[in-house]
Enzyme design. Structure first.
Site, PDB file in Angstrom:
ATOM      1  CG  ASP A 142      45.954  41.540  36.615  1.00  0.00           C
ATOM      2  OD1 ASP A 142      45.816  42.105  37.490  1.00  0.00           O
ATOM      3  OD2 ASP A 142      44.814  40.906  35.968  1.00  0.00           O
ATOM      4  CG  HIS A 187      46.035  35.285  41.214  1.00  0.00           C
ATOM      5  ND1 HIS A 187      45.636  35.643  42.615  1.00  0.00           N
ATOM      6  CD2 HIS A 187      45.223  36.177  40.356  1.00  0.00           C
ATOM      7  CE1 HIS A 187      44.913  36.700  42.477  1.00  0.00           C
ATOM      8  NE2 HIS A 187      44.609  36.923  41.284  1.00  0.00           N
ATOM      9  CE  LYS A 225      39.389  32.176  42.802  1.00  0.00           C
ATOM     10  NZ  LYS A 225      37.965  32.703  42.628  1.00  0.00           N
ATOM     11  NE  ARG A 283      40.017  60.288  46.174  1.00  0.00           N
ATOM     12  CZ  ARG A 283      40.687  60.562  44.858  1.00  0.00           C
ATOM     13  NH1 ARG A 283      41.637  61.342  44.739  1.00  0.00           N
ATOM     14  NH2 ARG A 283      40.123  59.572  43.863  1.00  0.00           N
ATOM     15  CE  LYS A 306      42.052  41.026  32.629  1.00  0.00           C
ATOM     16  NZ  LYS A 306      41.173  40.186  33.636  1.00  0.00           N
ATOM     17  CG  ASP A 317      47.117  35.271  45.593  1.00  0.00           C
ATOM     18  OD1 ASP A 317      45.989  35.483  44.950  1.00  0.00           O
ATOM     19  OD2 ASP A 317      47.951  34.943  45.072  1.00  0.00           O
ATOM     20  CG  HIS A 318      40.938  36.933  44.870  1.00  0.00           C
ATOM     21  ND1 HIS A 318      41.536  37.915  44.282  1.00  0.00           N
ATOM     22  CD2 HIS A 318      40.250  36.223  43.947  1.00  0.00           C
ATOM     23  CE1 HIS A 318      41.129  37.541  42.992  1.00  0.00           C
ATOM     24  NE2 HIS A 318      40.536  36.547  42.997  1.00  0.00           N
TER      25      HIS A 318
END
Ligand code: NDP
Length: 519
Positions: free
Chosen positions: A269, A274, A216, A72, A374, A211-212
């Site tokens: 998350d 993951h 790896k 946008r 976290k 799923d990054h």
């Protein structure tokens, strides 16, 4: 300094450096246009753009290549090029800043469409741009649509691609693929609804769910460790393995993502995607081939064999936490409820731990402990496989603790594999102590592994789905965590905040499992 580039196989680099033996030369991707929905966002500037630029630097992009940003925020093509250059100045690794002839040719491949995602006319404009690229830039009719917007926008984009004849069925000249960022849904129901929209327009073989973690190198190495060696597989079962613990801990907080995180939490998350994917790689049976679906079939079987928790058992097989104020690296940091865009009485967990079991011949009775959080003491991702204790004690005085053997796959920040075993302490006495045999990628192969997004983008451009999640596995992963989500969301935890920022997590995690590895 270690190099980041992978040298061509058989070249001088390989002859001079034995560590590089066997490293394949890079493969150039198919000609294509990438359309980046959400090109003015955080993921694009920090991860995707540097990854695409790095592929260009390493000679892995074809001559027929174009990147069209679609968002946008208002940019002309030139303004978008300048925006990209500025982002690369900040986010490209040292030694790969946008300079000279290489940057000039890359910049010419960049374009931008200022768009309202609800206007079909803007998608038609996109189609014209893509047709033009095919003629002028030699992109061969191939299109990769990358959805890097908030997930609420995904269904609308897919619908519009269909309405503007940008779906695979309307493309007679090349392939059309869609890459979908995580999260794929916010619960089982929304994931199924999104999937319904996706499958109205795309076949499963055109869909690349990111799923990054799977991109790896150490994660990819789990399969190599298990299936390219003979020494681990015979003991990779309930007869020899006591437990498996999978950790994905971060020392950072939620940064400026309070709006998103306060509706997500650690379970959604990290664990649903993951961490469960890591579990699948540890627990899967050997696939019959390295074909994408052969591998994904085995991962699906693992998820099918994980017992769904009963609602009444959730509190016994899980632990949750939320950080309060504390300090990290000597610096004071606020508690979760004091972070921007977080509700002052938020019940959202910033730490989640689960005990799961895989009901199969190989794994019956072996607990899999998963944790993620976290603002923990350290950033660390790893898988620790603990073997059973020795059956009979020969060595060591009774005061010596004989630790069970442990194999640790280190994912980040270190990348490698370590084996803990017992050894005799030199000297006249028979003292026994744990020692470690360590393999690290950097020293083992002489270069750092490329970032995950680089690998995943080039795989999507080549049509290799191995490292992307298939719908059936996504659906099962949601099914596994739904009972926990339900119970946690419907039961307020009055102990929150129950760990200080910079800690190992809440005490309840130790009640679930006393032998977590220290962070
Ligand atoms: P941002 O909010 O930074 O960017 C989102 C992009 O989408 C912007 O370009 C924005 O464009 C556009 N956008 C936002 N809202 C709308 C809307 N209602 N309609 C149309 N376009 C919209 O998000 P991120 O870049 O952080 O994340 C993008 C995706 O990637 C998300 O799905 C996220 O979960 C995922 N992801 C992000 C990670 C990260 O580190 N950032 C890590 C892993 C996954 P504009 O402002 O110009 O409208």
């Amino acid at each position: 300094m270690l190099e980041t580039a992978v040298p061509a196989s058989g070249g001088d680099g390989e002859r001079l450096n034995p560590l590089r033996a066997g490293i394949e030369s890079d493969r150039i991707t198919d000609p294509c246009s990438i359309v980046l929905f959400g090109a003015s966002g955080d993921l694009f500037k920090r991860m995707l753009l540097p990854a695409i630029w790095s592929l260009r630097m390493r000679g892995m992009l074809p001559n027929g290549f174009a990147l069209i940003g679609f968002a946008r925020t208002k940019y002309s093509d030139d303004e978008f090029r300048e925006y990209c250059r500025e982002q690369l100045e900040q986010f490209a690794p040292d030694g790969s800043k946008p300079r000279g002839e290489l940057w000039d040719t890359f910049a010419r491949c960049l374009g931008y469409i200022t768009a309202d995602f609800k206007q079909v006319a803007h998608f038609e404009q996109l189609r014209e741009r893509l047709d033009e690229n095919d003629k002028r830039a030699g992109t061969g009719g191939n299109r990769l649509f990358y959805l890097a917007t908030p997930p609420s926008v995904f269904p609308g984009i897919i619908e519009m691609l269909h309405r503007a004849d940008l779906d695979p069925h309307s493309n007679e000249h090349g392939w059309t693929r869609v890459v979908i960022e995580k999260p794929f849904g916010i619960d089982l129901e929304s994931a199924r609804a999104l999937q319904k929209t996706v499958e109205r327009v795309f076949s499963e073989h055109d869909v690349y769910r990111i799923d990054h973690y799977l991109g790896k190198e150490p994660v990819q190495d789990i399969m190599a460790l298990r299936f390219a060696n003979t020494i681990f597989e015979p003991i990779w079962n309930r007869n020899y393995i006591q437990s498996v613990q999978i950790t994905s801990a971060e020392s950072i907080g939620i940064e400026d993502r309070g709006n998103y995180y306060d509706h997500a939490g650690a379970l959604r998350d990290m664990i649903q995607n993951h961490v469960l994917n890591l579990l699948a790689l540890v627990a899967m049976e050997p696939p019959a081939s390295s074909d994408a679906d052969a591998i994904r079939n085995e991962k699906f079987k693992v998820f099918s064999a994980i017992a769904r928790p009963h609602h009444e058992d959730v509190m016994k097989m899980s632990a949750r936490g939320q950080y309060g104020p504390g300090s990290i690296d000597g610096e004071k940091v606020p508690g979760y409820r004091q972070e921007p865009d977080v509700a002052p009485q938020s019940n959202t967990e910033t730490f989640a731990a689960l005990r799961l079991g895989v009901d199969s011949w190989r794994w019956a009775g072996v607990p899999f402990y998963l944790r993620s959080g976290k603002r923990l003491a350290k950033k660390i991702s790893e898988i620790a496989v603990t073997f059973k204790p020795i059956p009979h004690r020969l060595y060591g005085e009774s005061t010596d603790a004989i630790e069970p053997n442990m194999l640790v796959v280190k994912i980040e920040p270190d990348e490698g594999v370590a084996l803990r075993f017992e050894a005799k302490v030199p000297g006249p006495k028979s003292h026994i102590r744990s020692v470690s045999m360590d393999f690290n990628y950097g020293t083992g192969f002489g270069f750092h592994s490329p970032p995950a997004y680089e690998r995943l983008l080039s795989d999507a451009m080549r049509g290799d789905q191995t490292l992307f999640t298939r719908w059936d596995a996504v659906e099962l992963a949601w099914e596994i965590i739904m009972p926990v989500l339900d119970v946690w969301e419907n039961t307020k935890d009055f102990s929150f905040p129950n760990y200080a920022a910079g800690d190992e997590g809440p005490d309840t995690a130790l009640t679930l499992f006393a032998d977590w590895r220290r962070l």
